[in-house]
Scaffold this motif. Structure first.
Motif, PDB file in Angstrom:
ATOM      1  N   LEU A 164       0.800  -1.214   0.000  1.00 22.33           N
ATOM      2  CA  LEU A 164       0.000   0.000   0.000  1.00 22.33           C
ATOM      3  C   LEU A 164       0.838   1.271   0.000  1.00 22.33           C
ATOM      4  O   LEU A 164       0.425   2.286  -0.562  1.00 22.33           O
ATOM      5  N   VAL A 165       2.011   1.241   0.627  1.00 18.77           N
ATOM      6  CA  VAL A 165       2.789   2.464   0.782  1.00 18.77           C
ATOM      7  C   VAL A 165       3.987   2.571  -0.147  1.00 18.77           C
ATOM      8  O   VAL A 165       4.614   3.625  -0.204  1.00 18.77           O
ATOM      9  N   ASN A 166       4.335   1.525  -0.876  1.00 17.88           N
ATOM     10  CA  ASN A 166       5.524   1.616  -1.728  1.00 17.88           C
ATOM     11  C   ASN A 166       5.227   2.420  -2.991  1.00 17.88           C
ATOM     12  O   ASN A 166       4.099   2.477  -3.449  1.00 17.88           O
ATOM     13  N   PRO A 167       6.254   3.057  -3.533  1.00 15.82           N
ATOM     14  CA  PRO A 167       6.039   3.801  -4.775  1.00 15.82           C
ATOM     15  C   PRO A 167       5.799   2.840  -5.933  1.00 15.82           C
ATOM     16  O   PRO A 167       6.387   1.771  -6.012  1.00 15.82           O
ATOM     17  N   LYS A 168       4.923   3.243  -6.809  1.00 12.20           N
ATOM     18  CA  LYS A 168       4.530   2.365  -7.911  1.00 12.20           C
ATOM     19  C   LYS A 168       5.439   2.479  -9.129  1.00 12.20           C
ATOM     20  O   LYS A 168       5.394   1.646 -10.014  1.00 12.20           O
ATOM     21  N   THR A 169       6.256   3.508  -9.204  1.00  8.71           N
ATOM     22  CA  THR A 169       7.122   3.672 -10.371  1.00  8.71           C
ATOM     23  C   THR A 169       8.398   2.864 -10.184  1.00  8.71           C
ATOM     24  O   THR A 169       9.014   2.865  -9.121  1.00  8.71           O
ATOM     25  N   LYS A 170       8.767   2.138 -11.210  1.00  8.77           N
ATOM     26  CA  LYS A 170      10.005   1.361 -11.202  1.00  8.77           C
ATOM     27  C   LYS A 170      10.876   1.847 -12.346  1.00  8.77           C
ATOM     28  O   LYS A 170      10.485   1.802 -13.499  1.00  8.77           O
ATOM     29  N   ASN A 171      12.051   2.337 -12.024  1.00  7.95           N
ATOM     30  CA  ASN A 171      12.991   2.744 -13.057  1.00  7.95           C
ATOM     31  C   ASN A 171      14.338   2.086 -12.776  1.00  7.95           C
ATOM     32  O   ASN A 171      14.467   1.284 -11.859  1.00  7.95           O
ATOM     33  N   HIS A 172      15.342   2.423 -13.558  1.00 11.58           N
ATOM     34  CA  HIS A 172      16.626   1.754 -13.417  1.00 11.58           C
ATOM     35  C   HIS A 172      17.302   2.078 -12.084  1.00 11.58           C
ATOM     36  O   HIS A 172      18.070   1.286 -11.574  1.00 11.58           O
ATOM     37  N   LYS A 173      17.021   3.236 -11.491  1.00 13.81           N
ATOM     38  CA  LYS A 173      17.653   3.575 -10.218  1.00 13.81           C
ATOM     39  C   LYS A 173      17.079   2.766  -9.059  1.00 13.81           C
ATOM     40  O   LYS A 173      17.780   2.464  -8.109  1.00 13.81           O
ATOM     41  N   THR A 174      15.808   2.413  -9.125  1.00 15.86           N
ATOM     42  CA  THR A 174      15.237   1.626  -8.037  1.00 15.86           C
ATOM     43  C   THR A 174      15.688   0.175  -8.086  1.00 15.86           C
ATOM     44  O   THR A 174      15.583  -0.531  -7.093  1.00 15.86           O
ATOM     45  N   ARG A 175      16.184  -0.271  -9.224  1.00 15.20           N
ATOM     46  CA  ARG A 175      16.655  -1.647  -9.341  1.00 15.20           C
ATOM     47  C   ARG A 175      18.159  -1.787  -9.118  1.00 15.20           C
ATOM     48  O   ARG A 175      18.686  -2.889  -9.166  1.00 15.20           O
ATOM     49  N   MET A 176      18.861  -0.678  -8.861  1.00 11.82           N
ATOM     50  CA  MET A 176      20.306  -0.735  -8.649  1.00 11.82           C
ATOM     51  C   MET A 176      20.622  -1.315  -7.276  1.00 11.82           C
ATOM     52  O   MET A 176      19.881  -1.133  -6.314  1.00 11.82           O
ATOM     53  N   THR A 177      21.746  -2.019  -7.191  1.00  9.78           N
ATOM     54  CA  THR A 177      22.176  -2.607  -5.932  1.00  9.78           C
ATOM     55  C   THR A 177      22.863  -1.539  -5.091  1.00  9.78           C
ATOM     56  O   THR A 177      23.716  -0.810  -5.565  1.00  9.78           O
ATOM     57  N   TYR A 178      22.470  -1.457  -3.831  1.00  7.99           N
ATOM     58  CA  TYR A 178      23.140  -0.544  -2.908  1.00  7.99           C
ATOM     59  C   TYR A 178      23.204  -1.201  -1.541  1.00  7.99           C
ATOM     60  O   TYR A 178      22.463  -2.129  -1.231  1.00  7.99           O
ATOM     61  N   GLU A 179      24.136  -0.715  -0.740  1.00 10.09           N
ATOM     62  CA  GLU A 179      24.284  -1.239   0.610  1.00 10.09           C
ATOM     63  C   GLU A 179      24.495  -0.073   1.558  1.00 10.09           C
ATOM     64  O   GLU A 179      25.361   0.774   1.329  1.00 10.09           O
ATOM     65  N   SER A 180      23.685   0.003   2.573  1.00 13.06           N
ATOM     66  CA  SER A 180      23.745   1.062   3.585  1.00 13.06           C
ATOM     67  C   SER A 180      23.609   2.438   2.953  1.00 13.06           C
ATOM     68  O   SER A 180      24.250   3.397   3.367  1.00 13.06           O
ATOM     69  N   GLY A 181      22.790   2.547   1.941  1.00 12.86           N
ATOM     70  CA  GLY A 181      22.540   3.827   1.309  1.00 12.86           C
ATOM     71  C   GLY A 181      23.584   4.252   0.294  1.00 12.86           C
ATOM     72  O   GLY A 181      23.461   5.300  -0.316  1.00 12.86           O
ATOM     73  N   GLU A 182      24.608   3.462   0.094  1.00 13.36           N
ATOM     74  CA  GLU A 182      25.661   3.778  -0.862  1.00 13.36           C
ATOM     75  C   GLU A 182      25.598   2.808  -2.028  1.00 13.36           C
ATOM     76  O   GLU A 182      25.365   1.621  -1.856  1.00 13.36           O
ATOM     77  N   TYR A 183      25.798   3.328  -3.223  1.00 16.76           N
ATOM     78  CA  TYR A 183      25.797   2.473  -4.403  1.00 16.76           C
ATOM     79  C   TYR A 183      27.083   1.669  -4.476  1.00 16.76           C
ATOM     80  O   TYR A 183      28.148   2.121  -4.064  1.00 16.76           O
ATOM     81  N   SER A 184      26.988   0.461  -4.972  1.00 15.60           N
ATOM     82  CA  SER A 184      28.143  -0.425  -5.062  1.00 15.60           C
ATOM     83  C   SER A 184      29.066   0.009  -6.186  1.00 15.60           C
ATOM     84  O   SER A 184      28.622   0.442  -7.242  1.00 15.60           O
ATOM     85  N   LEU A 185      30.343  -0.139  -5.942  1.00 18.76           N
ATOM     86  CA  LEU A 185      31.340   0.113  -6.972  1.00 18.76           C
ATOM     87  C   LEU A 185      31.909  -1.229  -7.385  1.00 18.76           C
ATOM     88  O   LEU A 185      32.407  -1.987  -6.551  1.00 18.76           O
ATOM     89  N   GLY A 186      31.834  -1.559  -8.627  1.00 14.11           N
ATOM     90  CA  GLY A 186      32.324  -2.844  -9.097  1.00 14.11           C
ATOM     91  C   GLY A 186      31.302  -3.940  -8.873  1.00 14.11           C
ATOM     92  O   GLY A 186      30.117  -3.708  -8.688  1.00 14.11           O
TER      93      GLY A 186
END
Length: 119
Positions: A28-50
């Motif tokens: 009910l509360v999640n955003p309905k739009t899915k783009n390439h940024k929402t599918r990127m892998t991140y850890e602790s709020g930081e994007y992965s390098l490599g």
């Protein structure tokens, strides 16, 4: 006798309500739009390098397993220490010494195998 089961039934209804609420609220509360940024892998709020596939040395896992074994030892030793004064005789003391001795042998074995040396 039916009144005794009423309390259990109320707890069952409340717990089922919590489970249903916890599983439906994200939809009910999640955003309905899915783009390439929402599918990127991140850890602790930081994007992965490599690449995100990283292999760790087996010694870290062995160290964690030894820590877990001794953490469980403390969890089992605490109730035995509390029951030590309430049960007469040396039975509890022998069991505690035997339990600590077996875990001491496990610690000695891990130490001899070099689990605690960092390479």
């Amino acid at each position: 006798m039916l009144e005794q089961y009423f309390t259990v039934f109320c707890f069952l209804i409340v717990s089922a309500g919590f489970v249903i609420m916890a599983t439906t609220m994200p939809y009910l509360v999640n955003p309905k739009t899915k783009n390439h940024k929402t599918r990127m892998t991140y850890e602790s709020g930081e994007y992965s390098l490599g690449t995100t596939w990283v292999q760790f040395h087996i010694a870290y896992y062995l160290f964690a397993l030894i820590f877990l074994a001794f953490d469980v030892e403390v969890a089992f030793l605490f109730p035995a220490a509390l029951a030590y004064n309430s049960i007469p005789g040396l039975g509890v003391l022998v069991e505690i010494v035997l339990f600590v001795g077996i875990l001491g042998m496990a610690l000695h074995y891990a130490w001899r195998k070099g689990v605690f040396t960092w390479r």
